[in-house]
Enzyme design. Sequence first.
Site, mmCIF file in Angstrom:
data_model
loop_
_atom_site.group_PDB
_atom_site.id
_atom_site.type_symbol
_atom_site.label_atom_id
_atom_site.label_comp_id
_atom_site.label_asym_id
_atom_site.label_seq_id
_atom_site.Cartn_x
_atom_site.Cartn_y
_atom_site.Cartn_z
ATOM 1 N N ALA A 1 88.678 37.513 54.510
ATOM 2 C CA ALA A 1 88.601 36.054 54.383
ATOM 3 C C ALA A 1 87.163 35.616 54.630
ATOM 4 C CB ALA A 1 89.531 35.414 55.401
ATOM 5 N N GLY B 1 91.540 40.317 55.041
ATOM 6 C CA GLY B 1 92.223 39.817 53.851
ATOM 7 C C GLY B 1 91.990 40.705 52.637
HETATM 8 N N1 3HC Z 1 82.949 35.933 55.585
HETATM 9 C C1 3HC Z 1 81.794 35.267 55.422
HETATM 10 N N2 3HC Z 1 80.588 35.870 55.413
HETATM 11 C C2 3HC Z 1 80.582 37.198 55.575
HETATM 12 C C3 3HC Z 1 81.749 37.946 55.761
HETATM 13 C C4 3HC Z 1 82.989 37.263 55.753
HETATM 14 N N3 3HC Z 1 84.143 37.900 55.878
HETATM 15 N N4 3HC Z 1 81.407 39.241 55.907
HETATM 16 C C5 3HC Z 1 80.074 39.296 55.807
HETATM 17 N N5 3HC Z 1 79.572 38.066 55.618
HETATM 18 C C6 3HC Z 1 78.173 37.698 55.395
HETATM 19 C C7 3HC Z 1 77.332 37.908 56.641
HETATM 20 O O1 3HC Z 1 77.364 36.771 57.470
HETATM 21 C C8 3HC Z 1 75.972 38.149 56.032
HETATM 22 O O2 3HC Z 1 75.468 36.892 55.660
HETATM 23 P P1 3HC Z 1 73.897 36.588 55.770
HETATM 24 O O3 3HC Z 1 73.235 37.578 54.865
HETATM 25 O O4 3HC Z 1 73.793 35.189 55.352
HETATM 26 O O5 3HC Z 1 73.556 36.812 57.213
HETATM 27 C C9 3HC Z 1 76.280 38.908 54.754
HETATM 28 O O6 3HC Z 1 77.645 38.612 54.465
HETATM 29 C C10 3HC Z 1 76.114 40.416 54.869
HETATM 30 O O7 3HC Z 1 76.859 40.853 56.006
HETATM 31 P P2 3HC Z 1 76.336 42.017 56.955
HETATM 32 O O8 3HC Z 1 74.916 41.768 57.316
HETATM 33 O O9 3HC Z 1 77.314 42.142 58.043
HETATM 34 O O10 3HC Z 1 76.398 43.238 55.944
HETATM 35 P P3 3HC Z 1 76.711 44.761 56.249
HETATM 36 O O11 3HC Z 1 76.552 45.436 54.960
HETATM 37 O O12 3HC Z 1 75.953 45.220 57.437
HETATM 38 O O13 3HC Z 1 78.262 44.801 56.686
HETATM 39 C C11 3HC Z 1 80.599 44.263 56.495
HETATM 40 C C12 3HC Z 1 79.261 44.491 55.752
HETATM 41 C C13 3HC Z 1 81.068 45.563 57.153
HETATM 42 C C14 3HC Z 1 81.603 43.838 55.467
HETATM 43 C C15 3HC Z 1 80.414 43.209 57.594
HETATM 44 O O14 3HC Z 1 79.775 42.081 57.049
HETATM 45 C C16 3HC Z 1 81.682 42.741 58.230
HETATM 46 O O15 3HC Z 1 82.219 43.390 59.097
HETATM 47 N N6 3HC Z 1 82.195 41.583 57.806
HETATM 48 C C17 3HC Z 1 83.344 40.980 58.392
HETATM 49 C C18 3HC Z 1 84.600 41.641 57.910
HETATM 50 C C19 3HC Z 1 85.816 41.023 58.543
HETATM 51 O O16 3HC Z 1 85.888 40.844 59.739
HETATM 52 N N7 3HC Z 1 86.799 40.684 57.724
HETATM 53 C C20 3HC Z 1 87.983 40.099 58.186
HETATM 54 C C21 3HC Z 1 87.879 38.622 58.110
HETATM 55 S S1 3HC Z 1 89.271 37.857 58.819
HETATM 56 C C22 3HC Z 1 90.421 37.888 57.610
HETATM 57 O O17 3HC Z 1 90.249 38.499 56.603
HETATM 58 C C23 3HC Z 1 91.650 37.089 57.877
HETATM 59 C C24 3HC Z 1 92.742 37.428 56.959
HETATM 60 O O18 3HC Z 1 93.658 38.221 57.623
HETATM 61 C C25 3HC Z 1 93.459 36.215 56.470
#
Ligand code: 3HC
Length: 707
Positions: A65, A103
Amino acid sequence: MNETTIVHYDVVDTIGVITIDNPPVNALGPGVREGIIDALEQGNADDGVQAFVLIGAGRNFIAGADIRQFGKTRPIGSVVSAAALDASSKPVVAAIHGYALGGGLEHALACHYRLAAPGAKVGLPEVTLGIVPGGGGTQRLTRLIGPEAALDMVVSGRHMGAAEALKLGLLDAIVDEPDLRGAAIRHARSIASARPLPRARDRQNWNEADTAPAVFEARRKALTRKSRHLKAPFKAVDCIEAAVRHSFDDGLAFEQQAFSELEQGAEAKGLRYAFFAEREAAKIPGVQASADLAPVASAAVIGAGTMGSGIAIAYADAGIPVKLLEISPDALERGKARVRDTYATRVKRGSLTQQAMDACLDRIGFVQRYEDIADCDAVVEAVFERMDVKHDVFSKLDAVMKPGALLLTNSSALDIDEIASATRRPQDVAGAHFFAPANVMKLCEVVRGNGTAPDTLLRTMKMGRAMGKVCAVAGSCDGFVANRSRAPMMSEMMIMLEEGATPQQIDRVMTDFGYPMGPFAVNDLSGLDVSYEGRKRRAEANPDYRKLHVPDRLVEMGRLGQKTGAGWYRYEPGDRTPHPDAAVLGVIGAVARELGTAQREFTDTEILHRVLLASVNEACKILEDGKAYRASDIDVMWLYGFGFPRHRGGLMFWADTVGAKDVHAQITEWAQRYGSRWTPSRLLGDIAASGSLLRDATGGTHQKATP
Ligand code: 3HC
């Protein structure tokens, strides 16, 4: 063809290919879920389409998400688009590469088949954001891989490699060919007419024993020990239990309820803030990181003491060959032994295989001559904390190191420019301040001198990231940012003892707040002597310095902490359990009598506010001095350097929960009562008056060369 810019839909050889193209990570931002539903509707209504492939453009499948949308109203949640995949009358094949998280994985779980590239990573990391999966993830995953494996994945939030996911039955196959899209299209055609469609919601991959109440109780018990302050991991267990006790639809409703309860909570807010603060800290205002910054492929560490050995291990763990340099053969031998012991302990504990240990040890060279490190891309100096010693090392480095090598100091307080003055290349000199134990603690405070070139900073940060560290930039000043902001907290703890608080009371308040260990217990672990010399130095340099009599006296009594069996607490031989010690209360009482300080009772809130607000005030002064870029960088340092409870966001985020106005009023009152050490920062006054947030504050000289 209906196409949004972030979800593309093409028909290739009777297969409807749905491509999520929402850079940078294909998060499920506004329009993505709708785009998936639209594409499915089109394809299901089109006789020329037999099956679908769901795939991500760029480096990832879907990273979950859009975290920025949490707490806001969304037209539809993942539960709706996942249900549309699940309900498609034609089969859908998920083709996963890069990350499928949260998600993203939930959408893959709702597809009928899952293929993945060998390097793909899957996970449900929602608990790390203070929520539970909200798109049916707990229900489909449990039915697919069984409750035990689902508990492991969802409660830990860890990322899992494709091979493990295949073994668990989460994936159907790993595609070992470069063209994942092509392979997925072929697969979709091969299963296009297979019915019934395999749906995770119809599976039940468990036997009776797997679902016994004891299975879930054991998890809750383990969580009570480790994560008692958190709500999300407990809710995750509840959701997985609901999956084995209820119908799919009822389980889904349970999960939805848990998700909505958590989404607006304080824990989720703190963890979301921490997520973005960490990413923000990687950015240097006014400096654009270029993609072709030379990586550090080889490194050297000067000084094989505890810090130096730890840094060398951190390099080796990250796969970077490193040379550990000590001139004295004895000290080098001790360093070797320290490194070997650290690895041997990991093998004994089962966290490392013998083979992995051998590979790491192979990466560490032990050398005695500066000429032996001349070719390294970076060198970190970790020698005795005295300017003349640093000068000696840096002039030697200047003489031998190849042009462009990063010359880094692990100093925790000394002026970077003064250190750099021993070289003819101040542009290559910066601080890389690791926190003990350097192979464990994740913070690397990157310190910028006036002469440090932006590329040096960026390369140091890139190197830190490659070492698995979280980097944040500090300006050069005594204690830099992390230790400087923490020092007032440490002093206030000690002064409160003189006024009647006890180490155990303060430790309990801080562990109740969420710290894994109380600060006095931590001090016993690191050694009371570590800060003793520094205090003496500061007292000599500054006649107004507020002496801390209680810890000084304990050190002078030989109570150095766990290593001497006594410090703030008493320890039984071979046991790390702290026991309250009347001798410490005796010292406190004696000091109070000598100072004529009356002893009194403290409330828990007063203790918490005294220690943390002292540091909030200093953090504001640091920003005022332009020594940190952003308040959130200071929060990142507290999270990764000092174990500040992550669900509280960080020091400044927490202070906003008290409110800048109240923080300012309290500090002003304490300045009247306790004197100048509590003089409120001007910046704090401005923030309190303007009604803005402390966590949004930025450093005074933002645009200048030095933070
Ligand atoms: N939402 C919004 N922005 C996100 C995002 C997300 N889920 N994941 C990454 N980003 C953004 C970061 O803020 C960053 O933005 P910036 O360049 O403006 O600072 C950019 O994307 C790149 O992110 P990273 O620097 O973290 O890139 P990496 O390549 O090092 O890592 C990743 C990639 C492993 C995907 C890491 O970004 C990450 O762990 N993201 C979060 C993943 C997550 O927690 N997903 C679950 C969300 S909750 C959900 O899905 C609820 C559902 O059940 C309904």
